[in-house]
Write a protein that holds these residues in place. Structure first.
Motif, PDB file in Angstrom:
ATOM      1  N   GLY A  90       0.734  -1.188   0.109  1.00  0.00           N
ATOM      2  CA  GLY A  90       0.379  -0.532   0.295  1.00  0.00           C
ATOM      3  C   GLY A  90       0.911   1.179  -0.089  1.00  0.00           C
ATOM      4  O   GLY A  90       1.887   1.218   0.454  1.00  0.00           O
ATOM      5  N   ALA A  91       0.283   2.317  -0.082  1.00  0.00           N
ATOM      6  CA  ALA A  91       1.245   3.297  -0.503  1.00  0.00           C
ATOM      7  C   ALA A  91       1.190   3.834   0.724  1.00  0.00           C
ATOM      8  O   ALA A  91       0.447   4.096   1.485  1.00  0.00           O
ATOM      9  N   THR A  92       2.389   4.661   1.089  1.00  0.00           N
ATOM     10  CA  THR A  92       2.694   5.107   2.359  1.00  0.00           C
ATOM     11  C   THR A  92       3.098   6.734   2.290  1.00  0.00           C
ATOM     12  O   THR A  92       3.250   7.389   0.663  1.00  0.00           O
ATOM     13  N   GLY A  93       2.940   7.535   3.068  1.00  0.00           N
ATOM     14  CA  GLY A  93       3.398   9.017   3.404  1.00  0.00           C
ATOM     15  C   GLY A  93       5.354   9.444   3.176  1.00  0.00           C
ATOM     16  O   GLY A  93       5.375   8.070   3.838  1.00  0.00           O
ATOM     17  N   ILE A  94       5.301  10.338   2.650  1.00  0.00           N
ATOM     18  CA  ILE A  94       7.206  10.412   2.754  1.00  0.00           C
ATOM     19  C   ILE A  94       7.563  10.352   4.239  1.00  0.00           C
ATOM     20  O   ILE A  94       8.200   9.846   4.895  1.00  0.00           O
ATOM     21  N   PHE A  95       6.583  10.166   5.514  1.00  0.00           N
ATOM     22  CA  PHE A  95       7.101  10.582   6.872  1.00  0.00           C
ATOM     23  C   PHE A  95       6.396   9.432   7.390  1.00  0.00           C
ATOM     24  O   PHE A  95       7.052   8.549   8.703  1.00  0.00           O
ATOM     25  N   ASP A  96       6.064   8.467   6.491  1.00  0.00           N
ATOM     26  CA  ASP A  96       5.522   6.527   7.569  1.00  0.00           C
ATOM     27  C   ASP A  96       6.493   5.980   7.738  1.00  0.00           C
ATOM     28  O   ASP A  96       7.833   5.595   6.338  1.00  0.00           O
ATOM     29  N   SER A  97       6.284   5.007   8.484  1.00  0.00           N
ATOM     30  CA  SER A  97       6.391   3.593   8.658  1.00  0.00           C
ATOM     31  C   SER A  97       6.670   3.057   7.587  1.00  0.00           C
ATOM     32  O   SER A  97       5.304   2.794   7.078  1.00  0.00           O
ATOM     33  N   LYS A  98       7.270   2.357   6.598  1.00  0.00           N
ATOM     34  CA  LYS A  98       6.926   1.715   5.533  1.00  0.00           C
ATOM     35  C   LYS A  98       8.444   0.500   5.000  1.00  0.00           C
ATOM     36  O   LYS A  98       9.567   0.634   5.690  1.00  0.00           O
ATOM     37  N   PHE A  99       7.674  -0.414   4.436  1.00  0.00           N
ATOM     38  CA  PHE A  99       9.008  -1.151   4.015  1.00  0.00           C
ATOM     39  C   PHE A  99       9.239  -0.935   2.655  1.00  0.00           C
ATOM     40  O   PHE A  99       7.717  -0.684   1.683  1.00  0.00           O
ATOM     41  N   GLY A 100      10.130  -0.693   1.573  1.00  0.00           N
ATOM     42  CA  GLY A 100      10.483  -0.117   0.190  1.00  0.00           C
ATOM     43  C   GLY A 100       9.851   0.499   0.452  1.00  0.00           C
ATOM     44  O   GLY A 100       9.464   2.064   1.670  1.00  0.00           O
ATOM     45  N   TYR A 157      12.165  -7.964  -3.800  1.00  0.00           N
ATOM     46  CA  TYR A 157      12.255  -7.911  -5.765  1.00  0.00           C
ATOM     47  C   TYR A 157      11.487  -7.172  -6.559  1.00  0.00           C
ATOM     48  O   TYR A 157      11.979  -6.874  -7.599  1.00  0.00           O
ATOM     49  N   THR A 158       9.906  -7.005  -6.512  1.00  0.00           N
ATOM     50  CA  THR A 158       9.229  -6.316  -6.766  1.00  0.00           C
ATOM     51  C   THR A 158       8.684  -5.631  -6.948  1.00  0.00           C
ATOM     52  O   THR A 158       8.418  -4.251  -8.129  1.00  0.00           O
ATOM     53  N   GLY A 159       9.945  -4.534  -6.095  1.00  0.00           N
ATOM     54  CA  GLY A 159      10.320  -3.379  -5.809  1.00  0.00           C
ATOM     55  C   GLY A 159       8.830  -2.762  -5.732  1.00  0.00           C
ATOM     56  O   GLY A 159       8.126  -1.205  -5.136  1.00  0.00           O
ATOM     57  N   SER A 160       7.678  -3.438  -4.278  1.00  0.00           N
ATOM     58  CA  SER A 160       6.672  -3.144  -3.600  1.00  0.00           C
ATOM     59  C   SER A 160       6.833  -2.402  -2.856  1.00  0.00           C
ATOM     60  O   SER A 160       7.840  -2.127  -1.741  1.00  0.00           O
ATOM     61  N   GLU A 161       6.170  -1.766  -2.656  1.00  0.00           N
ATOM     62  CA  GLU A 161       6.082  -0.253  -1.259  1.00  0.00           C
ATOM     63  C   GLU A 161       4.462  -0.631  -0.099  1.00  0.00           C
ATOM     64  O   GLU A 161       3.738  -1.161  -0.529  1.00  0.00           O
ATOM     65  N   ALA A 162       5.384  -1.085   1.156  1.00  0.00           N
ATOM     66  CA  ALA A 162       3.962  -2.077   2.080  1.00  0.00           C
ATOM     67  C   ALA A 162       4.019  -0.790   3.647  1.00  0.00           C
ATOM     68  O   ALA A 162       5.623  -0.511   3.489  1.00  0.00           O
ATOM     69  N   LYS A 163       3.245  -0.586   3.739  1.00  0.00           N
ATOM     70  CA  LYS A 163       2.511   0.839   5.400  1.00  0.00           C
ATOM     71  C   LYS A 163       2.612  -0.496   5.675  1.00  0.00           C
ATOM     72  O   LYS A 163       2.246  -1.619   6.297  1.00  0.00           O
TER      73      LYS A 163
END
Length: 264
Positions: free
Chosen positions: A33-43, A143-149
């Motif tokens: 899922g999409a995240t904000g620039i300040f958010d915790s995330k993987f990728g 490997y997919t370049g995914s973004e994770a919230k």
């Protein structure tokens, strides 16, 4: 909160010692899922001030964000930051996800950055990250370049049989005992998944028990497990861990973090 501790009959006498290892942790759940620039995330794209030097690997290539932790979004763990943004970067060019064999802590092909204090506004941040997009030739756990919230849940866990300190701290043997196969498997499985703090999991062995210079790396900053739901794979069903000494964590000095990954 309390967790039921199940031990085989031969280890019941060790229960008081094992129960003393119970420690708070933060479980991490990741979903694409999409995240904000300040958010915790993987990728995804990091919080990155335009006046900071972007991390590059030993060959000068820009590294890619593996994980970003905004501690204002994370349940507090004793000794860990309560604010600031901690970032984990890996090289995509060396074929080993930035990992250095031999117990080295050199930060050549991985980097840990910590932005503390007042965070900058979006107009002072880098917004174009096309220069670090994955190509077909790159190697990266996501490997997919995914973004994770990420979502976080406080929990507790006992020291597992994979930890290099387990015999000294609890008396339990880490050597494989056929009669205890189910217990060993259960202990190994409970050590895995994404988390902050606690006791790490491995598919092979704990390198901190192999190299004397790593024995003081007792604090787990972050563990990221292989996770099909977000397209994350450390080799063959492996796991990545980042460790820091208690002293450096207290000083908020992330310049000597030890990074390890192993796989089946």
């Amino acid at each position: 909160m309390s967790k039921k501790l199940e031990l085989p009959e031969c280890y019941e006498v060790l229960r008081p010692r094992v129960e003393k290892t119970l420690t708070p942790i933060v479980r991490v759940k990741a979903e694409e899922g999409a995240t904000g620039i300040f958010d915790s995330k993987f990728g995804g794209n990091p919080y990155f001030p335009i006046d900071s030097e972007y991390p590059r690997d030993a060959d000068g290539f820009p590294m890619k964000l593996l994980a970003q932790l905004n501690f204002e979004q994370i349940p507090h763990l004793d000794g860990y930051p309560t604010s600031g943004i901690l970032q984990f970067y890996l090289s995509t060019k060396d074929g080993c996800f930035g990992f250095d064999y031999g117990g080295k802590v050199e930060h050549k092909n991985y980097r840990i950055l910590f932005f503390d204090g007042e965070l900058k506004g979006e107009d002072q941040l880098l917004r174009d990250f096309d220069f670090v997009k994955l190509t077909d030739e790159d190697e990266f756990p996501l490997y997919t370049g995914s973004e994770a919230k990420l979502t976080f849940t406080p929990d507790e866990e006992y020291m597992n049989l994979l930890d290099f300190r387990v015999e000294k701290e609890t008396g339990m043997k880490s050597d494989w005992i056929p009669e205890l196969e189910d217990f060993y498997t259960q202990s190994s499985e409970m050590a895995m998944k994404h988390k902050i703090g606690g006791y790490p999991g491995f598919t092979q062995c704990d390198p901190r028990g192999e190299y004397e210079e790593l024995a003081s790396y007792t604090k787990l900053l972050l563990q990221i497990d292989s996770d099909d739901a977000i397209g994350c794979e450390w080799g063959d069903a492996g796991v990545g861990n980042f460790f820091i000494t208690e002293e450096d964590l207290a000083k908020r000095d992330f310049s000597k973090v030890y990074y390890n990954y192993d796989c089946c």
